[in-house]
Write an enzyme that holds these catalytic residues in place. Structure first.
Site, short mmCIF file in Angstrom:
data_model
loop_
_atom_site.label_atom_id
_atom_site.label_comp_id
_atom_site.label_asym_id
_atom_site.label_seq_id
_atom_site.Cartn_x
_atom_site.Cartn_y
_atom_site.Cartn_z
CG HIS A 244 -4.08 -3.63 3.16
ND1 HIS A 244 -3.09 -3.47 3.82
CD2 HIS A 244 -4.30 -2.27 2.50
CE1 HIS A 244 -2.59 -1.93 4.23
NE2 HIS A 244 -3.82 -1.06 3.24
CD GLU B 60 -1.35 -5.74 5.79
OE1 GLU B 60 -1.38 -6.05 4.21
OE2 GLU B 60 -1.61 -4.52 5.75
CB CYS C 31 -0.97 0.02 1.39
SG CYS C 31 -2.40 1.21 1.22
#
Ligand code: MN
Length: 240
Positions: A212, A214, A108
């Site tokens: 993202h 994660e 990002c």
């Protein structure tokens, strides 16, 4: 073998009084086999150099907008919050990492900062600066769910990692890469043309991802974890 030490860049509150990052960012590195170290937004080049010398890899995370002055523009109305201490630290440490050839992963804002650090620029706000209609890139659903597709070029590091030419990703950004440095290439795009990943043509592992991963570690059959695992693998190779 010793686990590689991975520096994680972190957010700051708007008044620059606290550093913070998500548990997801920390766990992504741990689960992929690295030792995470949260990095303070240091000021001097020498302190940052000493810090970067101790690390095997750098993971730049998401967060607030990047000050457009860093790529030669004044702020437009739709620019969000910017945090000068973080901008300065990240810009400096990313440049140091790239000049050392050490592995870098940015997600990002981390990808956008990679682009700015290498001479590229950004859309300060995609929706007000694009002529055509765009997809929704600021999803209103939980980030563990995908929102839009990304087409991945087959001649890329990202394709080697993922092994697919189209994947569903989440999306939480209103800025994006615009022009890319000659030494980089676009390896992933959304169907509206928004750049979703960039990577270095000359480094072994300097990868930026607009979504993202994660937040998708539990929900995409291990695809996102692969990105972190390959990053950690590159850090191991570089450390030895
Ligand atoms: Mn997106």
């Amino acid at each position: 073998m010793k686990k590689p030490l991975i520096g994680i860049t972190v957010s700051m509150d708007t008044d620059q009084s606290f550093h913070r990052t998500s548990e997801e960012n920390i766990q992504a590195i741990v689960r992929a086999g690295g030792i995470p170290v949260l990095l303070p937004n240091l000021e001097t080049e020498q302190e940052i150099e000493e810090l970067s010398n101790t690390l095997d890899g750098l993971y730049a995370t998401g967060g607030d907008d990047i000050n457009p002055i860093l790529y030669g523009e004044e702020p437009i109305e739709k620019l969000g919050v910017t945090v000068p201490m973080r901008d300065h630290f990240e810009l400096t440490i990313i440049k140091q990492f790239l000049s050392k050839g050490k592995p870098f992963l940015g997600v990002c804002r981390g990808m956008q900062m990679l682009n700015v650090a290498t001479g590229g620029d950004l859309y300060q706000d995609i929706h007000s600066q694009h002529d055509k209609k765009l997809l929704q890139h600021t999803q209103k659903t939980l980030l563990k769910y995908g929102a839009h597709f990304v087409d991945i070029s087959e001649d890329s590091l990202l394709y080697k990692i993922i092994g697919k030419d189209k994947i569903m990703v989440n999306s939480l950004h209103h800025q994006s890469c615009r022009n890319i440095a000659d030494s980089f290439k676009v390896s992933g795009k959304a169907s509206d043309g928004i750049i979703e990943s960039i990577e270095s043509k000359k480094h072994d592992f300097a990868l930026g991802i607009q979504w993202h991963p994660e937040s998708m570690l539990e929900s995409d059959d291990g695809l996102s974890l692969k990105i972190y695992q390959e990053f950690i693998q590159a850090c191991k190779v570089h450390a030895n």
